[in-house]
Design a protein around this motif. Structure first.
Motif, PDB file in Angstrom:
ATOM      1  N   LEU A 192       0.844  -1.188   0.000  1.00  0.00           N
ATOM      2  CA  LEU A 192       0.000   0.000   0.000  1.00  0.00           C
ATOM      3  C   LEU A 192       0.881   1.241   0.000  1.00  0.00           C
ATOM      4  O   LEU A 192       1.769   1.380   0.835  1.00  0.00           O
ATOM      5  N   ARG A 193       0.647   2.147  -0.969  1.00  0.00           N
ATOM      6  CA  ARG A 193       1.470   3.352  -1.112  1.00  0.00           C
ATOM      7  C   ARG A 193       0.582   4.539  -1.481  1.00  0.00           C
ATOM      8  O   ARG A 193      -0.445   4.381  -2.111  1.00  0.00           O
ATOM      9  N   VAL A 194       1.058   5.728  -1.126  1.00  0.00           N
ATOM     10  CA  VAL A 194       0.359   6.975  -1.408  1.00  0.00           C
ATOM     11  C   VAL A 194       1.229   7.798  -2.351  1.00  0.00           C
ATOM     12  O   VAL A 194       2.439   7.919  -2.118  1.00  0.00           O
ATOM     13  N   PRO A 195       0.657   8.365  -3.418  1.00  0.00           N
ATOM     14  CA  PRO A 195       1.460   9.228  -4.289  1.00  0.00           C
ATOM     15  C   PRO A 195       2.079  10.378  -3.502  1.00  0.00           C
ATOM     16  O   PRO A 195       1.395  11.061  -2.728  1.00  0.00           O
ATOM     17  N   ALA A 196       3.376  10.599  -3.688  1.00  0.00           N
ATOM     18  CA  ALA A 196       4.084  11.672  -2.992  1.00  0.00           C
ATOM     19  C   ALA A 196       3.476  13.028  -3.321  1.00  0.00           C
ATOM     20  O   ALA A 196       3.508  13.949  -2.489  1.00  0.00           O
ATOM     21  N   ALA A 197       2.898  13.175  -4.505  1.00  0.00           N
ATOM     22  CA  ALA A 197       2.294  14.446  -4.921  1.00  0.00           C
ATOM     23  C   ALA A 197       1.104  14.838  -4.048  1.00  0.00           C
ATOM     24  O   ALA A 197       0.674  15.985  -4.080  1.00  0.00           O
ATOM     25  N   PHE A 198       0.576  13.907  -3.253  1.00  0.00           N
ATOM     26  CA  PHE A 198      -0.544  14.210  -2.370  1.00  0.00           C
ATOM     27  C   PHE A 198      -0.098  14.959  -1.111  1.00  0.00           C
ATOM     28  O   PHE A 198      -0.933  15.425  -0.346  1.00  0.00           O
ATOM     29  N   LEU A 199       1.222  15.058  -0.908  1.00  0.00           N
ATOM     30  CA  LEU A 199       1.752  15.711   0.284  1.00  0.00           C
ATOM     31  C   LEU A 199       2.555  16.947  -0.103  1.00  0.00           C
ATOM     32  O   LEU A 199       3.208  16.966  -1.143  1.00  0.00           O
ATOM     33  N   THR A 200       2.513  17.956   0.755  1.00  0.00           N
ATOM     34  CA  THR A 200       3.297  19.168   0.518  1.00  0.00           C
ATOM     35  C   THR A 200       4.706  18.974   1.052  1.00  0.00           C
ATOM     36  O   THR A 200       4.971  18.050   1.837  1.00  0.00           O
ATOM     37  N   GLU A 201       5.576  19.883   0.666  1.00  0.00           N
ATOM     38  CA  GLU A 201       6.957  19.843   1.149  1.00  0.00           C
ATOM     39  C   GLU A 201       7.046  20.082   2.654  1.00  0.00           C
ATOM     40  O   GLU A 201       7.981  19.608   3.297  1.00  0.00           O
ATOM     41  N   ASP A 202       6.076  20.811   3.213  1.00  0.00           N
ATOM     42  CA  ASP A 202       6.131  21.111   4.638  1.00  0.00           C
ATOM     43  C   ASP A 202       5.309  20.146   5.490  1.00  0.00           C
ATOM     44  O   ASP A 202       4.965  20.447   6.630  1.00  0.00           O
ATOM     45  N   GLY A 203       5.004  18.967   4.948  1.00  0.00           N
ATOM     46  CA  GLY A 203       4.399  17.915   5.743  1.00  0.00           C
ATOM     47  C   GLY A 203       2.915  18.024   5.992  1.00  0.00           C
ATOM     48  O   GLY A 203       2.457  17.864   7.126  1.00  0.00           O
ATOM     49  N   ALA A 204       2.159  18.274   4.957  1.00  0.00           N
ATOM     50  CA  ALA A 204       0.706  18.331   5.064  1.00  0.00           C
ATOM     51  C   ALA A 204       0.095  17.673   3.826  1.00  0.00           C
ATOM     52  O   ALA A 204       0.766  17.476   2.813  1.00  0.00           O
ATOM     53  N   ILE A 205      -1.169  17.344   3.926  1.00  0.00           N
ATOM     54  CA  ILE A 205      -1.911  16.870   2.755  1.00  0.00           C
ATOM     55  C   ILE A 205      -2.193  18.091   1.893  1.00  0.00           C
ATOM     56  O   ILE A 205      -2.530  19.167   2.405  1.00  0.00           O
ATOM     57  N   VAL A 206      -2.046  17.960   0.587  1.00  0.00           N
ATOM     58  CA  VAL A 206      -2.262  19.070  -0.341  1.00  0.00           C
ATOM     59  C   VAL A 206      -3.656  19.662  -0.121  1.00  0.00           C
ATOM     60  O   VAL A 206      -4.660  18.937  -0.062  1.00  0.00           O
ATOM     61  N   LYS A 207      -3.683  20.976   0.008  1.00  0.00           N
ATOM     62  CA  LYS A 207      -4.937  21.696   0.218  1.00  0.00           C
ATOM     63  C   LYS A 207      -5.885  21.404  -0.940  1.00  0.00           C
ATOM     64  O   LYS A 207      -5.504  21.440  -2.098  1.00  0.00           O
ATOM     65  N   GLY A 208      -7.111  21.092  -0.610  1.00  0.00           N
ATOM     66  CA  GLY A 208      -8.114  20.824  -1.630  1.00  0.00           C
ATOM     67  C   GLY A 208      -8.212  19.365  -2.029  1.00  0.00           C
ATOM     68  O   GLY A 208      -9.206  18.963  -2.629  1.00  0.00           O
ATOM     69  N   LEU A 209      -7.219  18.547  -1.703  1.00  0.00           N
ATOM     70  CA  LEU A 209      -7.268  17.131  -2.101  1.00  0.00           C
ATOM     71  C   LEU A 209      -8.410  16.382  -1.424  1.00  0.00           C
ATOM     72  O   LEU A 209      -9.184  15.707  -2.113  1.00  0.00           O
ATOM     73  N   PRO A 210      -8.577  16.480  -0.095  1.00  0.00           N
ATOM     74  CA  PRO A 210      -9.689  15.745   0.520  1.00  0.00           C
ATOM     75  C   PRO A 210     -11.054  16.139  -0.056  1.00  0.00           C
ATOM     76  O   PRO A 210     -11.896  15.273  -0.319  1.00  0.00           O
ATOM     77  N   GLY A 211     -11.270  17.434  -0.288  1.00  0.00           N
ATOM     78  CA  GLY A 211     -12.535  17.879  -0.867  1.00  0.00           C
ATOM     79  C   GLY A 211     -12.741  17.356  -2.280  1.00  0.00           C
ATOM     80  O   GLY A 211     -13.847  16.973  -2.664  1.00  0.00           O
ATOM     81  N   THR A 212     -11.660  17.321  -3.053  1.00  0.00           N
ATOM     82  CA  THR A 212     -11.736  16.804  -4.419  1.00  0.00           C
ATOM     83  C   THR A 212     -12.050  15.320  -4.407  1.00  0.00           C
ATOM     84  O   THR A 212     -12.877  14.841  -5.194  1.00  0.00           O
ATOM     85  N   ILE A 213     -11.421  14.572  -3.504  1.00  0.00           N
ATOM     86  CA  ILE A 213     -11.698  13.141  -3.380  1.00  0.00           C
ATOM     87  C   ILE A 213     -13.166  12.923  -3.028  1.00  0.00           C
ATOM     88  O   ILE A 213     -13.829  12.053  -3.602  1.00  0.00           O
ATOM     89  N   THR A 214     -13.696  13.731  -2.119  1.00  0.00           N
ATOM     90  CA  THR A 214     -15.106  13.619  -1.737  1.00  0.00           C
ATOM     91  C   THR A 214     -16.017  13.891  -2.924  1.00  0.00           C
ATOM     92  O   THR A 214     -16.983  13.152  -3.164  1.00  0.00           O
ATOM     93  N   VAL A 215     -15.720  14.942  -3.677  1.00  0.00           N
ATOM     94  CA  VAL A 215     -16.546  15.279  -4.851  1.00  0.00           C
ATOM     95  C   VAL A 215     -16.507  14.139  -5.870  1.00  0.00           C
ATOM     96  O   VAL A 215     -17.540  13.752  -6.422  1.00  0.00           O
ATOM     97  N   LEU A 216     -15.329  13.586  -6.118  1.00  0.00           N
ATOM     98  CA  LEU A 216     -15.205  12.482  -7.072  1.00  0.00           C
ATOM     99  C   LEU A 216     -15.951  11.242  -6.578  1.00  0.00           C
ATOM    100  O   LEU A 216     -16.617  10.558  -7.353  1.00  0.00           O
ATOM    101  N   ALA A 217     -15.857  10.965  -5.280  1.00  0.00           N
ATOM    102  CA  ALA A 217     -16.593   9.825  -4.711  1.00  0.00           C
ATOM    103  C   ALA A 217     -18.091  10.027  -4.854  1.00  0.00           C
ATOM    104  O   ALA A 217     -18.829   9.104  -5.227  1.00  0.00           O
ATOM    105  N   ASP A 218     -18.550  11.253  -4.594  1.00  0.00           N
ATOM    106  CA  ASP A 218     -19.975  11.562  -4.740  1.00  0.00           C
ATOM    107  C   ASP A 218     -20.427  11.436  -6.191  1.00  0.00           C
ATOM    108  O   ASP A 218     -21.599  11.168  -6.456  1.00  0.00           O
ATOM    109  N   ALA A 219     -19.494  11.630  -7.120  1.00  0.00           N
ATOM    110  CA  ALA A 219     -19.801  11.498  -8.546  1.00  0.00           C
ATOM    111  C   ALA A 219     -19.778  10.037  -8.989  1.00  0.00           C
ATOM    112  O   ALA A 219     -20.024   9.746 -10.154  1.00  0.00           O
ATOM    113  N   GLY A 220     -19.458   9.135  -8.060  1.00  0.00           N
ATOM    114  CA  GLY A 220     -19.465   7.713  -8.378  1.00  0.00           C
ATOM    115  C   GLY A 220     -18.133   7.152  -8.831  1.00  0.00           C
ATOM    116  O   GLY A 220     -18.061   6.006  -9.284  1.00  0.00           O
ATOM    117  N   PHE A 221     -17.074   7.930  -8.707  1.00  0.00           N
ATOM    118  CA  PHE A 221     -15.749   7.452  -9.110  1.00  0.00           C
ATOM    119  C   PHE A 221     -15.258   6.382  -8.145  1.00  0.00           C
ATOM    120  O   PHE A 221     -15.431   6.510  -6.928  1.00  0.00           O
TER     121      PHE A 221
END
Length: 122
Positions: free
Chosen positions: A52-81
């Motif tokens: 199990l691995r997570v794309p490095a692009a999902f994280l910022t250089e200063d140690g956080a999840i990229v802003k907007g990623l969780p909301g985008t994932i939620t929108v895509l899930a709601d769209a049936g992705f």
């Protein structure tokens, strides 16, 4: 406890991915919190070489999840992705964005990316 959700690895082999312990270290969290972030839809993981691995692009250089990623994932899930479709969409080049949707999220926080994700649901 439920299984940690993941996608088949649909990424280009050149895309850097991190193991969950590496993600935990970058986010300064225990691995259990990373697994919870995956279950809560704040991150999406792929299975590469059975791990199990997570794309490095999902994280910022200063140690956080990229802003907007969780909301985008939620929108895509709601769209049936599915998770696989989410990963593919986030990492597919779009000529009308500055590169891939994940690149636009990293650059701007993703208002336009989320708008496009919402349009996919229509």
């Amino acid at each position: 406890m439920s299984a940690t959700p993941s996608s088949d690895d649909v990424l280009d082999p050149q895309v850097e991915v991190l193991t969950l312990p590496d993600v935990a270290q970058r986010l300064d969290l225990p691995v259990t919190k990373v697994r919870q972030a995956l279950r809560d839809g704040h991150l999406v993981a792929v299975r590469r070489d059975g791990v199990l691995r997570v794309p490095a692009a999902f994280l910022t250089e200063d140690g956080a999840i990229v802003k907007g990623l969780p909301g985008t994932i939620t929108v895509l899930a709601d769209a049936g992705f599915t998770q696989e479709e989410m990963v593919r969409w986030l990492f597919t080049a779009d000529d009308t964005l500055p590169g891939r949707p994940i690149d636009a999220l990293r650059a701007t926080g993703g208002r336009e990316v989320k708008r496009r994700a919402q349009a996919l649901a229509l």
